[in-house]
Design an enzyme around this catalytic site. Structure first.
Site: not given
Ligand code: XLS
Ligand code: CA
Ligand code: CA
Length: 438
Positions: A100, A103, A231, A267, A270, A295, A306, A308, A338
């Site tokens: 991003h 980031d 996404e 993802e 998700h 992802d 989430d 991750d 991700d």
């Protein structure tokens, strides 16, 4: 400067190796079906989790020890993180990274200043790219973290916020192009709502479409030829996200005539949050010709948010790669981790172990899926299961040569119906056999 000093290049040592710093299944140079595994899998590191996440959770502060954090000046820190990114990608033989805008570069006091800071870091990244094989898989904009996005970005009730988000995405697209990014991702961030009591859903979703249309036009204007990806995610941060799942996104894009310009970035975590399997979401993207990128992560079924986590479930990686291969494999997309290490895994070396575990899980999944498809047993079963649509009345239905009159005439003469077993358990046992033996 080196940040992962004790780590050398991670190499393939095979399934019997007991070296935790070696690949057991991922052999980057092994050629399968004319392409190396590196080219098939197109792994990518997610900048936000790997270089930004510090272990903070709602109950506690940062735990992560990160050698690059020694840099005090924000620009120096941003540069140090980018150096660490290239070092880790190279050592792990990961060909791509994703980011991003916020980031890789901190936000300035004004939009103008934010643009200038981002430019500085992008120039530095380009310098690093000159001597590195590492490339950008995709870029995106963080249009959800700052308090201005409290009510959303493109779906905010405040038109000034819509304009600011447009300005931010415009710049993020420009830098993605400048860095040779192969895709640009739109994740809905805060594009959703908490309560309909204060929400004009029609205006918000129309505005989201307007925003995406402007992005499509701007890509054309600047000659950005990368793939646009959306996404899906059903919840977090908002209670109801407009990009709920693959089906919702596909319907949305078709409603607004945008479907030709977008593919999906699916993802795993998700998918499960939406009450689907990872495979389901990938299959839906594939059958709608919108399979784009992945992802790669996993959630925890007992937690239900989430999380991750790094993907280690080889049933899921196998079925994900099965769908990917059926979609023809990756073109511009890839497997972006991700994923973030758990709060208790706070040492830099945990980032290395985590990526090795994910890469091996997908390599194993890939090899198994490739074998499943080469043998064709599952596909043959499915083809036979639908054989009734290739002859007789089924053929007429498929070819549009049947209607309720002809079908009722047919049914009146054929009302002793015989069905065949779906053989689910036998097929699941066959899947196990492939996973365990290939
Ligand atoms: C958040 C999303 C996000 C996107 C990129 O849940 O996964 O990180 O991948 O904005
Ligand atoms: Ca994601
Ligand atoms: Ca996620």
């Amino acid at each position: 400067m080196a940040y992962f000093k004790e780590i050398g290049k991670i190499k393939y040592e095979g399934a019997n190796s007991d070296n935790p710093l070696a690949f057991k299944y991922y052999n980057p140079d092994e050629v399968i079906d004319g392409k190396s595994m590196k080219e098939h899998l197109r792994f990518s590191i997610a900048f936000w989790h790997t270089f930004q996440a510090n272990g903070t959770d709602p109950f506690g502060s940062a735990t992560a020890i990160r050698p690059w954090d020694a840099a005090a000046d924000p620009i120096d820190l941003a540069k140090a993180k980018m150096e660490a990114n290239f070092e880790l990608c190279e050592k792990l033989q990961v060909p791509f990274f994703c980011f991003h805008d916020r980031d890789i570069a901190p936000e300035g006091a004004s939009l103008k200043e934010s643009y200038a800071i981002l430019d500085k870091i992008v120039d530095y990244t380009k310098e690093l790219m000159k001597t590195s094989p590492v490339r950008l898989l995709w870029g995106t904009a963080n249009a959800f973290g700052h308090p201005r996005y409290v009510h959303g970005a493109a779906t905010s009730c405040n038109a000034d916020v819509f304009a600011f988000a447009a300005a931010q995405v415009k710049k993020a697209m420009e830098v993605t192009k400048e860095l040779g990014g192969e895709n640009y991702v739109f994740w809905g961030g805060r594009e959703g709502y908490e309560t309909l009591l204060n929400t004009d859903m029609k205006l918000e979703t129309d505005n989201l479409a307007r925003f995406l249309r402007m992005a499509v036009d701007y890509a054309k204007q600047i000659g950005f030829t990368g793939q646009f990806l959306i996404e899906p995610k059903p919840k977090e941060p908002t209670k109801h996200q407009y990009d709920f799942d693959a089906a919702t996104v596909i319907g949305f894009l078709k409603t607004y005539g945008l479907d030709k310009h977008f593919k999906l970035n699916i993802e795993a975590n998700h998918a499960t949050l939406a009450g689907h399997t990872f495979q389901h979401e990938l299959a839906l993207a594939r059958v709608n010709e919108m399979f784009g990128s992945i992802d790669a992560n996993q959630g925890d079924m007992l937690l239900g948010w989430d999380t991750d986590q790094f993907p280690t479930n080889i049933y899921d990686t196998t079925l994900a790669m099965y769908e990917t291969l059926k979609a023809g494999g990756f073109t511009t997309g890839g497997l972006n981790f991700d994923a973030k290490v758990r709060r208790g895994s706070f040492e830099p070396i945990d980032l290395v172990y985590a990526h090795i575990s994910g890469m091996d899980a997908f390599a194993k999944g890939f090899k198994t899926a490739y074998k499943m498809l080469s043998d064709g047993k599952f596909e043959k079963f499915v083809a036979e299961r639908y054989a009734s649509y290739r002859t007789g009345i089924g053929k007429k239905i498929v070819e549009g040569r049947a209607n309720f009159d002809t079908l009722s005439k047919y049914a009146l003469e054929n009302d002793h119906i015989k069905n065949a077993s779906g053989r689910q358990e036998a097929l699941e046992a066959l899947l196990n056999q492939y996973i365990l033996n290939s």
